[in-house]
Scaffold this motif. Structure first.
Motif, PDB file in Angstrom:
ATOM      1  N   ILE A   1       0.688  -1.203  -0.055  1.00  0.00           N
ATOM      2  CA  ILE A   1       0.090  -0.049  -0.087  1.00  0.00           C
ATOM      3  C   ILE A   1       0.947   1.208  -0.022  1.00  0.00           C
ATOM      4  O   ILE A   1       1.888   1.381   0.586  1.00  0.00           O
ATOM      5  N   LEU A   2       0.388   2.185  -0.325  1.00  0.00           N
ATOM      6  CA  LEU A   2       0.956   3.720  -0.478  1.00  0.00           C
ATOM      7  C   LEU A   2       0.454   4.553   0.237  1.00  0.00           C
ATOM      8  O   LEU A   2      -0.726   4.913   0.234  1.00  0.00           O
ATOM      9  N   VAL A   3       0.907   5.115   1.356  1.00  0.00           N
ATOM     10  CA  VAL A   3       0.325   6.109   2.414  1.00  0.00           C
ATOM     11  C   VAL A   3       1.281   7.389   2.452  1.00  0.00           C
ATOM     12  O   VAL A   3       2.545   7.196   2.633  1.00  0.00           O
ATOM     13  N   ASP A   4       0.867   8.600   2.191  1.00  0.00           N
ATOM     14  CA  ASP A   4       1.611   9.725   1.906  1.00  0.00           C
ATOM     15  C   ASP A   4       2.966   9.453   1.559  1.00  0.00           C
ATOM     16  O   ASP A   4       3.951   9.983   2.123  1.00  0.00           O
ATOM     17  N   GLY A   5       3.001   8.903   0.264  1.00  0.00           N
ATOM     18  CA  GLY A   5       4.092   8.780  -0.496  1.00  0.00           C
ATOM     19  C   GLY A   5       5.296   7.740   0.054  1.00  0.00           C
ATOM     20  O   GLY A   5       6.290   7.668  -0.220  1.00  0.00           O
TER      21      GLY A   5
ATOM     22  N   SER B   1       9.117   1.666   2.150  1.00  0.00           N
ATOM     23  CA  SER B   1       9.958   2.169   0.911  1.00  0.00           C
ATOM     24  C   SER B   1       9.562   3.529   0.046  1.00  0.00           C
ATOM     25  O   SER B   1       8.465   3.604   0.253  1.00  0.00           O
ATOM     26  N   LYS B   2      10.388   4.342  -0.128  1.00  0.00           N
ATOM     27  CA  LYS B   2       9.750   5.498  -0.762  1.00  0.00           C
ATOM     28  C   LYS B   2       9.714   5.365  -2.175  1.00  0.00           C
ATOM     29  O   LYS B   2       8.761   6.145  -2.919  1.00  0.00           O
ATOM     30  N   ASP B   3      10.279   4.421  -2.817  1.00  0.00           N
ATOM     31  CA  ASP B   3      10.213   4.257  -4.424  1.00  0.00           C
ATOM     32  C   ASP B   3       9.679   2.972  -4.725  1.00  0.00           C
ATOM     33  O   ASP B   3       9.499   2.659  -6.172  1.00  0.00           O
ATOM     34  N   GLY B   4       9.193   1.836  -3.858  1.00  0.00           N
ATOM     35  CA  GLY B   4       9.000   0.627  -4.336  1.00  0.00           C
ATOM     36  C   GLY B   4      10.003  -0.295  -4.502  1.00  0.00           C
ATOM     37  O   GLY B   4       9.983  -1.357  -4.941  1.00  0.00           O
TER      38      GLY B   4
ATOM     39  N   PHE C   1       0.988 -15.571  11.225  1.00  0.00           N
ATOM     40  CA  PHE C   1       1.586 -15.510   9.762  1.00  0.00           C
ATOM     41  C   PHE C   1       0.616 -15.089   8.789  1.00  0.00           C
ATOM     42  O   PHE C   1      -0.801 -14.991   9.202  1.00  0.00           O
ATOM     43  N   THR C   2       0.786 -15.000   7.504  1.00  0.00           N
ATOM     44  CA  THR C   2       0.004 -14.777   6.326  1.00  0.00           C
ATOM     45  C   THR C   2      -0.790 -13.345   6.665  1.00  0.00           C
ATOM     46  O   THR C   2      -1.836 -13.505   6.514  1.00  0.00           O
ATOM     47  N   PRO C   3      -0.013 -12.167   6.804  1.00  0.00           N
ATOM     48  CA  PRO C   3      -0.775 -10.947   7.145  1.00  0.00           C
ATOM     49  C   PRO C   3      -1.531 -10.343   5.828  1.00  0.00           C
ATOM     50  O   PRO C   3      -0.966 -10.753   4.507  1.00  0.00           O
ATOM     51  N   ASN C   4      -2.190  -9.498   5.722  1.00  0.00           N
ATOM     52  CA  ASN C   4      -2.735  -8.682   5.001  1.00  0.00           C
ATOM     53  C   ASN C   4      -3.327  -7.428   5.284  1.00  0.00           C
ATOM     54  O   ASN C   4      -3.570  -7.115   6.384  1.00  0.00           O
ATOM     55  N   ILE C   5      -3.445  -6.309   4.470  1.00  0.00           N
ATOM     56  CA  ILE C   5      -3.946  -4.839   4.730  1.00  0.00           C
ATOM     57  C   ILE C   5      -4.752  -4.687   3.944  1.00  0.00           C
ATOM     58  O   ILE C   5      -4.935  -4.966   2.681  1.00  0.00           O
ATOM     59  N   LEU C   6      -6.121  -3.714   4.503  1.00  0.00           N
ATOM     60  CA  LEU C   6      -6.846  -3.140   3.732  1.00  0.00           C
ATOM     61  C   LEU C   6      -7.303  -1.833   4.271  1.00  0.00           C
ATOM     62  O   LEU C   6      -6.984  -1.496   5.574  1.00  0.00           O
ATOM     63  N   LYS C   7      -7.735  -0.762   3.521  1.00  0.00           N
ATOM     64  CA  LYS C   7      -8.383   0.367   3.952  1.00  0.00           C
ATOM     65  C   LYS C   7      -9.753   0.410   3.690  1.00  0.00           C
ATOM     66  O   LYS C   7     -10.368   0.128   2.526  1.00  0.00           O
ATOM     67  N   ALA C   8     -10.551   0.866   4.846  1.00  0.00           N
ATOM     68  CA  ALA C   8     -11.874   0.832   5.036  1.00  0.00           C
ATOM     69  C   ALA C   8     -12.413   2.133   5.874  1.00  0.00           C
ATOM     70  O   ALA C   8     -12.010   2.216   6.866  1.00  0.00           O
ATOM     71  N   SER C   9     -13.291   2.959   5.330  1.00  0.00           N
ATOM     72  CA  SER C   9     -13.862   4.153   6.071  1.00  0.00           C
ATOM     73  C   SER C   9     -12.708   4.928   6.633  1.00  0.00           C
ATOM     74  O   SER C   9     -12.646   5.421   7.653  1.00  0.00           O
ATOM     75  N   GLY C  10     -11.597   4.940   5.890  1.00  0.00           N
ATOM     76  CA  GLY C  10     -10.493   6.097   6.493  1.00  0.00           C
ATOM     77  C   GLY C  10      -9.600   5.359   7.546  1.00  0.00           C
ATOM     78  O   GLY C  10      -8.779   5.724   7.834  1.00  0.00           O
ATOM     79  N   LYS C  11      -9.709   3.809   7.775  1.00  0.00           N
ATOM     80  CA  LYS C  11      -8.845   3.390   8.526  1.00  0.00           C
ATOM     81  C   LYS C  11      -8.256   2.107   8.042  1.00  0.00           C
ATOM     82  O   LYS C  11      -8.661   1.696   6.866  1.00  0.00           O
ATOM     83  N   TYR C  12      -6.939   1.832   8.297  1.00  0.00           N
ATOM     84  CA  TYR C  12      -6.126   0.807   7.953  1.00  0.00           C
ATOM     85  C   TYR C  12      -6.542  -0.284   8.829  1.00  0.00           C
ATOM     86  O   TYR C  12      -6.194  -0.359  10.139  1.00  0.00           O
ATOM     87  N   TYR C  13      -6.336  -1.693   8.259  1.00  0.00           N
ATOM     88  CA  TYR C  13      -6.579  -2.880   9.076  1.00  0.00           C
ATOM     89  C   TYR C  13      -5.797  -3.835   8.659  1.00  0.00           C
ATOM     90  O   TYR C  13      -5.696  -4.368   7.481  1.00  0.00           O
ATOM     91  N   LEU C  14      -4.903  -4.291   9.653  1.00  0.00           N
ATOM     92  CA  LEU C  14      -4.024  -5.420   9.452  1.00  0.00           C
ATOM     93  C   LEU C  14      -4.568  -6.805   9.953  1.00  0.00           C
ATOM     94  O   LEU C  14      -5.022  -6.830  11.161  1.00  0.00           O
ATOM     95  N   PHE C  15      -4.780  -7.914   9.295  1.00  0.00           N
ATOM     96  CA  PHE C  15      -5.283  -8.887   9.661  1.00  0.00           C
ATOM     97  C   PHE C  15      -4.625 -10.350   9.183  1.00  0.00           C
ATOM     98  O   PHE C  15      -3.709 -10.018   8.268  1.00  0.00           O
ATOM     99  N   LEU C  16      -4.861 -11.096   9.885  1.00  0.00           N
ATOM    100  CA  LEU C  16      -4.352 -12.424   9.674  1.00  0.00           C
ATOM    101  C   LEU C  16      -5.712 -13.569   9.228  1.00  0.00           C
ATOM    102  O   LEU C  16      -6.548 -13.231   9.831  1.00  0.00           O
ATOM    103  N   PRO C  17      -5.514 -14.613   8.415  1.00  0.00           N
ATOM    104  CA  PRO C  17      -6.239 -15.448   8.142  1.00  0.00           C
ATOM    105  C   PRO C  17      -6.805 -16.326   9.351  1.00  0.00           C
ATOM    106  O   PRO C  17      -6.052 -16.417  10.199  1.00  0.00           O
ATOM    107  N   PRO C  18      -8.056 -16.775   9.390  1.00  0.00           N
ATOM    108  CA  PRO C  18      -8.431 -17.385  10.416  1.00  0.00           C
ATOM    109  C   PRO C  18      -7.690 -18.962  10.656  1.00  0.00           C
ATOM    110  O   PRO C  18      -7.485 -19.371   9.715  1.00  0.00           O
TER     111      PRO C  18
END
Length: 128
Positions: free
Chosen positions: A53-57, A82-85, A109-126
């Motif tokens: 994800i890209l947040v504020d550059g 990273s600033k440039d990926g 293990f196995t994280p993922n990230i999503l943004k919803a309603s202006g918030k970021y959620y880091l989650f793991l699989p069940p």
């Protein structure tokens, strides 16, 4: 920049996706680039990368990290920025293993990230 991240994302998607089609594939080939700052290290396994994800550059990436080679246990979630990926800096552990007798005592293990309603959620699989 897009050209360096896109093959990495395609690689992870192609490895992780199973097809229900009955098409037989005789040959598979792929290529990858080692990310500067996240190079392979003896005795360290980094795997299961989240979406980037890209947040504020600044680009963010979370992943499973363990010193148990390819074991699914004794792992925790780490992150890098990273600033440039292309050039990454590992920042540290984001989610550690839980206390003795907790559901996450052995590993996370196995994280993922999503943004919803202006918030970021880091989650793991069940766990099954």
């Amino acid at each position: 920049m897009k050209n360096s991240i896109l093959p990495l994302i395609v690689l992870f998607l192609s490895i992780g996706c199973a097809s229900k089609n009955s098409t037989k594939i005789d040959e598979v080939s792929f290529s990858y680039s080692i990310l500067e700052g996240l190079e392979p290290e003896n005795g360290i396994c980094r795997r299961d990368p989240s979406d980037v994800i890209l947040v504020d550059g600044v680009y963010y990436l979370w992943y499973t990290k363990t010193d148990k080679q390819y074991s699914g246990y004794d792992a925790s979630i780490w992150y890098a920025v990273s600033k440039d990926g292309e050039i990454w800096e590992e920042k540290g552990e984001a989610i550690g293993r839980g206390e003795k007798d907790s559901w996450d005592e052995y590993s996370v293990f196995t994280p993922n990230i999503l943004k919803a309603s202006g918030k970021y959620y880091l989650f793991l699989p069940p766990l099954d």
